[in-house]
Design an enzyme around this catalytic site. Structure first.
Site, PDB file in Angstrom:
ATOM      1  N   ASP A 291       2.285 -23.564  15.013  1.00 58.93           N
ATOM      2  CA  ASP A 291       3.696 -23.199  14.918  1.00 58.93           C
ATOM      3  C   ASP A 291       3.838 -21.701  14.658  1.00 58.93           C
ATOM      4  OD1 ASP A 291       6.653 -23.508  14.181  1.00 58.93           O
ATOM      5  OD2 ASP A 291       6.046 -25.599  14.408  1.00 58.93           O
TER       6      ASP A 291
ATOM      7  N   HIS B 205      10.407 -21.894  11.012  1.00 52.68           N
ATOM      8  CA  HIS B 205      10.207 -23.155  11.735  1.00 52.68           C
ATOM      9  C   HIS B 205       8.921 -23.843  11.323  1.00 52.68           C
ATOM     10  CE1 HIS B 205       9.331 -25.722  15.287  1.00 52.68           C
ATOM     11  NE2 HIS B 205      10.647 -25.825  15.366  1.00 52.68           N
TER      12      HIS B 205
ATOM     13  N   SER C  59      11.422 -31.239  17.023  1.00 50.98           N
ATOM     14  CA  SER C  59      10.425 -30.508  16.230  1.00 50.98           C
ATOM     15  C   SER C  59      10.265 -31.110  14.847  1.00 50.98           C
ATOM     16  CB  SER C  59      10.845 -29.036  16.085  1.00 50.98           C
ATOM     17  OG  SER C  59      10.402 -28.263  17.164  1.00 50.98           O
TER      18      SER C  59
END
Length: 559
Positions: free
Chosen positions: A151, A189, A342
């Site tokens: 990520d 994220h 996600s």
């Protein structure tokens, strides 16, 4: 280094008849090149993945490039920047196997809102997703399984993440030498995904994750949440080297090169379980790598367990997990809600690692099967649905299932192919009837065998008896001057021809025509017929010259 295209031609041996097109461009060919490597300023450059056959091919690809980004030695490939002109010459190079575009992938989740840490709701809150997948009903087992998060990085200094239970690997740019640290996350994220999997439990702070699961972090995505395929390939190779058995990919793109497909096939062979986001377009659009058969594709549901309308759907969806307004950790020392597939992906990946930690003898295919078999089928149907897949992940149910069905007692959980809604259909039926299918029974394709029973298809290979029992039937043709010639036995081939049913049609071997005075040559010699089969028969035809054209002419002459 190559300073002109002529140097490149001499290096890779470009045919002389293709060199003139290049020379006609005049003095621009000898203009200075960026990084002193071959490039053409009259054409835009793009990222390519070049698969080479040997070291000479790798050398040629590097010399033809404007910049080298990733050397993917395990895939016999290199990611470069080059223009269309260089790409054309690489495709002509006999040492190069394939030249493909290095497509862009991106994160499949987005920020909804930040939640103030001082809010009293954040005193060891159990997010709705943890309860939905039953993660709060099971603690970590005696054999922890590492989850690799590819990520934007993870802010390991967050007070709700255990720095002692996490590790990672940096990625270096071969272009400018810059470093992407795995413990830096300016976007948030990756830290959000890490909190879903492994936020601290019972620390009287913030939230809790799926379990106390070891993490390994690699920087697949940049600070903008984007990356090229080759970047993800390189990051996943770091996961494999670290010994991670579960990989969580909250990312995806619209295309996948042959090198990407080869990587995930190899990971499956090596027993690594990969989860990936299905995408957020709210359409049946295929997002890669989730759409690959070796990857578990995860769709998103809402807090009321209903399908989230922005989640992609289709026959490749395998599991569902919470993905709408999910609360988790973000830098610096904050919490936020994100939405997207996600978020659903680390729920499913963490659940697999949590269950697997109790059953180390299970293979990755058996863990995958158990999760699919015990998933909560929201639509109350057997098998798969295009929106939920096999259903919502259920940790405790999968654990209870494996307590009953030992991974070492039977060879179960294996099927002929992976991924999609049909992955475990045969195994499902086996469990419903308490029959465990062996590996060979599910991986060996069925083949037709010769039989004396006329209700079965005979073998396609003619025997000497059938050839000698009746003369070969001649092919009809629209050319009256054509004279079919005999053919040796080695040239005799079998063509499928449908036989008429004698009980439903008149007893004749000639086909009806609109002209009663015209007779047609029988397609099958009735004198050699023994018993009309119930299924299509195979007639033995002599193979004359240009038989394909004769068949086409024969069909075209039909009324």
């Amino acid at each position: 280094m190559l300073r002109t295209n002529d140097d490149f031609e001499r290096h890779v041996g470009i045919p002389s008849d293709l060199q003139q097109d290049q020379r006609d461009l005049g003095e621009s060919l000898t203009a200075p090149r960026r990084n002193e490597k071959m490039t053409s300023y009259w054409k835009p450059t793009k990222r390519l993945i070049v698969t080479y056959r040997n070291e000479k091919g790798k050398h040629d690809a590097i010399y033809a490039s404007n910049a080298v980004y990733n050397e993917l030695d395990n895939e016999n490939a290199v990611a470069i920047e080059a223009d269309d002109h260089a790409a054309m010459y690489l495709k002509l190079d006999q040492n190069i196997e394939q030249v493909e575009e290095d497509s862009i992938w991106e994160a499949q989740g987005y920020l909804e809102e930040y939640v103030d840490r001082g809010d009293r709701r954040l005193q060891e809150l159990i997010p709705y997703g943890i309860s939905m997948i039953q993660a709060n009903q099971l603690s970590i087992g005696s054999s922890p399984v590492t989850v690799c998060i590819v990520d934007t990085g993870v802010d390991i200094t967050h007070p709700d993440l255990d720095a002692d239970n996490a590790d990672g690997a940096n990625r270096f740019s071969q272009v400018d030498g810059s470093v992407m640290n795995w413990y830096d996350d300016s976007r948030g994220h990756g830290s959000h995904a890490a909190g879903i999997v492994a936020a601290r439990i019972e620390n009287n702070l913030g939230i809790r994750g799926v379990g106390e699961i070891p993490l390994f972090v690699t920087r697949g995505l940049n600070d903008d949440g984007r990356a090229y395929e080759s970047d993800i390939i390189q990051a996943i190779e770091q996961c494999k080297l670290a010994g991670a058995k579960v990989v969580s990919l909250s990312l995806g793109g619209l295309a996948a090169t042959s090198r990407t497909r080869s990587l995930y096939s190899r990971l499956d062979e090596q027993g690594i379980l990969v989860f990936a986001a299905a995408g957020n377009e709210g359409s049946p659009l295929s997002i890669f790598p989730a759409a690959l058969p070796e990857v578990v594709s995860v769709a998103a549901v809402q807090e009321d367990r209903s399908y989230w309308n922005s989640s992609n759907y289709g026959p490749y969806i395998e599991l569902s997990a919470p993905g709408r307004r999910v609360l988790s950790t973000v830098p610096p020392d904050r919490y936020a809600t994100y939405s997207g597939t996600s978020m659903a992906t680390p729920f499913a990946a963490g659940a697999a690692a949590l269950v697997w930690s109790h059953f180390p003898s299970c293979s990755h295919k058996q863990i995958r099967f158990a999760m699919a078999y015990t998933a909560d089928k929201k639509d109350s149907t057997q098998g798969c649905s295009e929106r939920y897949g096999h259903g919502i992940v259920q940790v405790k149910a999968a654990y209870d299932f494996l307590l009953v069905h030992s991974c070492t007692a039977f060879e179960w959980g294996f099927s002929s192919g992976n991924g999609t809604c049909t992955t475990v259909d045969e195994s499902f039926r086996a469990f419903e009837t308490n029959v465990f299918l062996p590996i060979a029974a599910q991986t060996t394709p069925q083949t037709l065998r010769p039989t004396s029973n006329p209700t079965h298809l005979p073998t396609a290979r003619p025997t000497s008896a059938s050839i000698n029992s009746s003369p070969p039937t001649r092919l009809r043709t629209s050319n009256p001057n054509h004279k079919p010639t005999g053919a040796p036995i080695s040239q005799v081939v079998a063509f499928p021809v449908s036989e008429p049913n004698p009980q439903a049609l008149p007893a004749t071997t000639s086909r009806p025509t609109s002209n009663p005075n015209t007779t047609r040559t029988p397609l099958v010699d009735s004198s050699s017929a023994v018993s009309p089969p119930r299924r299509p028969n195979f007639s033995i035809w002599a193979k004359p010259l240009h038989w394909k054209r004769l068949i086409q002419n024969s069909i075209a002459s039909e009324p």
